[in-house]
Motif scaffolding. Structure first.
Motif, mmCIF file in Angstrom:
data_model
loop_
_atom_site.group_PDB
_atom_site.id
_atom_site.type_symbol
_atom_site.label_atom_id
_atom_site.label_comp_id
_atom_site.label_asym_id
_atom_site.label_seq_id
_atom_site.Cartn_x
_atom_site.Cartn_y
_atom_site.Cartn_z
ATOM 1 N N ASN A 1 0.813 -1.224 0.000
ATOM 2 C CA ASN A 1 0.000 0.000 0.000
ATOM 3 C C ASN A 1 0.842 1.268 0.000
ATOM 4 N N ASP A 2 2.076 1.194 0.482
ATOM 5 C CA ASP A 2 2.971 2.352 0.492
ATOM 6 C C ASP A 2 3.715 2.511 -0.834
ATOM 7 N N GLY A 3 3.523 1.582 -1.767
ATOM 8 C CA GLY A 3 4.208 1.648 -3.050
ATOM 9 C C GLY A 3 5.575 0.977 -3.053
ATOM 10 N N ASP A 4 5.968 0.374 -1.925
ATOM 11 C CA ASP A 4 7.252 -0.314 -1.841
ATOM 12 C C ASP A 4 7.086 -1.773 -2.246
ATOM 13 N N LEU A 5 8.161 -2.362 -2.779
ATOM 14 C CA LEU A 5 8.116 -3.783 -3.109
ATOM 15 C C LEU A 5 8.106 -4.620 -1.836
ATOM 16 N N ASP A 6 7.365 -5.720 -1.891
ATOM 17 C CA ASP A 6 7.266 -6.620 -0.755
ATOM 18 C C ASP A 6 7.072 -8.034 -1.294
ATOM 19 N N TYR A 7 7.405 -9.031 -0.491
ATOM 20 C CA TYR A 7 7.197 -10.429 -0.861
ATOM 21 C C TYR A 7 6.008 -10.915 -0.056
ATOM 22 N N LEU A 8 4.899 -11.203 -0.757
ATOM 23 C CA LEU A 8 3.649 -11.526 -0.077
ATOM 24 C C LEU A 8 3.235 -12.973 -0.280
ATOM 25 N N ASP A 9 2.499 -13.476 0.706
ATOM 26 C CA ASP A 9 1.866 -14.791 0.652
ATOM 27 C C ASP A 9 2.861 -15.931 0.467
ATOM 28 N N GLY A 10 4.062 -15.761 0.926
ATOM 29 C CA GLY A 10 5.069 -16.798 0.745
ATOM 30 C C GLY A 10 5.418 -17.510 2.032
ATOM 31 N N CYS A 11 6.263 -18.490 1.880
ATOM 32 C CA CYS A 11 6.793 -19.260 2.999
ATOM 33 C C CYS A 11 8.282 -18.956 3.135
ATOM 34 N N VAL A 12 8.808 -19.214 4.300
ATOM 35 C CA VAL A 12 10.232 -19.016 4.557
ATOM 36 C C VAL A 12 10.800 -20.313 5.105
ATOM 37 N N LYS A 13 11.910 -20.746 4.527
ATOM 38 C CA LYS A 13 12.599 -21.950 5.005
ATOM 39 C C LYS A 13 14.042 -21.593 5.323
ATOM 40 N N ARG A 14 14.439 -21.810 6.564
ATOM 41 C CA ARG A 14 15.825 -21.608 6.996
ATOM 42 C C ARG A 14 16.496 -22.977 7.038
ATOM 43 N N TRP A 15 17.647 -23.059 6.424
ATOM 44 C CA TRP A 15 18.394 -24.305 6.355
ATOM 45 C C TRP A 15 19.520 -24.283 7.388
ATOM 46 N N ASP A 16 20.174 -25.396 7.556
ATOM 47 C CA ASP A 16 21.350 -25.457 8.422
ATOM 48 C C ASP A 16 22.459 -24.608 7.800
ATOM 49 N N PRO A 17 23.332 -24.050 8.616
ATOM 50 C CA PRO A 17 24.421 -23.212 8.085
ATOM 51 C C PRO A 17 25.303 -23.976 7.098
ATOM 52 N N VAL A 18 25.771 -23.245 6.093
ATOM 53 C CA VAL A 18 26.670 -23.798 5.080
ATOM 54 C C VAL A 18 27.902 -22.902 4.983
ATOM 55 N N ASP A 19 28.982 -23.472 4.491
ATOM 56 C CA ASP A 19 30.206 -22.704 4.272
ATOM 57 C C ASP A 19 29.996 -21.830 3.045
ATOM 58 N N ILE A 20 29.954 -20.532 3.230
ATOM 59 C CA ILE A 20 29.647 -19.598 2.149
ATOM 60 C C ILE A 20 30.674 -19.676 1.019
ATOM 61 N N ASP A 21 31.892 -20.059 1.337
ATOM 62 C CA ASP A 21 32.927 -20.163 0.305
ATOM 63 C C ASP A 21 32.692 -21.344 -0.634
ATOM 64 N N LEU A 22 31.849 -22.290 -0.231
ATOM 65 C CA LEU A 22 31.601 -23.485 -1.043
ATOM 66 C C LEU A 22 30.240 -23.468 -1.742
ATOM 67 N N VAL A 23 29.443 -22.437 -1.500
ATOM 68 C CA VAL A 23 28.104 -22.368 -2.096
ATOM 69 C C VAL A 23 28.213 -22.167 -3.604
ATOM 70 N N CYS A 24 27.393 -22.934 -4.340
ATOM 71 C CA CYS A 24 27.322 -22.772 -5.793
ATOM 72 C C CYS A 24 25.850 -22.877 -6.208
ATOM 73 N N LEU A 25 25.556 -22.483 -7.432
ATOM 74 C CA LEU A 25 24.177 -22.476 -7.914
ATOM 75 C C LEU A 25 23.527 -23.863 -7.857
ATOM 76 N N PRO A 26 24.217 -24.936 -8.264
ATOM 77 C CA PRO A 26 23.587 -26.258 -8.137
ATOM 78 C C PRO A 26 23.217 -26.622 -6.685
ATOM 79 N N ASP A 27 24.002 -26.165 -5.712
ATOM 80 C CA ASP A 27 23.650 -26.413 -4.304
ATOM 81 C C ASP A 27 22.338 -25.723 -3.955
#
Length: 149
Positions: A20-46
């Protein structure tokens, strides 16, 4: 090393739109938090594997959020290559907030195909029944024919 461990946070099943304020927002979604990962090893297939673990095999695009900027409109970046992963990694490692990174999933919208396009319910003929088609296709072997088995 523990300082390189970050929590992937997926936002999925919703839509990005203006509030309503004209700002972008993410609506009607779900959120999933995963176990921590080593950021240096993250890749798109992961990341695609994590998405698959949520039950999604296809997506339109993945976006990562720069948490150092509060405005969603200027902080969502396409994530489609190693260069995007490296850009994301640099931003989140330099951020002094929570040790997590946020991925927003833009889903593929499938266009439903009406059942009528597959089955002609109005124009079916009784001679097209399963039994008549089976009888017509089956021919008994000629007399005296023996099976080779």
């Amino acid at each position: 090393m523990e300082e390189d461990m970050y929590v992937p946070v997926f936002h999925y099943g919703g839509r990005i739109c203006r509030n309503n304020d004209g700002d972008l927002d993410y609506l009607d979604g779900c959120v999933k938090r995963w176990d921590p990962v080593d950021i240096d090893l993250v890749c798109l297939p992961d990341l695609e594997q994590l998405l698959g673990d949520l039950g999604f095999r296809k997506y339109e695009k993945l976006l990562w959020r720069d948490l150092s900027v509060p405005d969603l409109e200027v902080v969502l970046h396409k994530l489609k290559s190693d260069a995007g992963i490296n850009e994301m990694r640099g931003a989140i490692v330099n951020y002094n907030g929570p040790k997590e990174f946020h991925i927003y999933v833009v889903h593929v919208v499938d266009t439903p195909i009406p059942v009528e396009d597959f089955v002609d319910l109005e124009g079916s003929d009784s001679s097209d029944s399963y039994e008549s088609a089976e009888d017509e296709a089956y021919k008994p072997p000629p007399p005296g024919h023996e099976d080779a088995n």
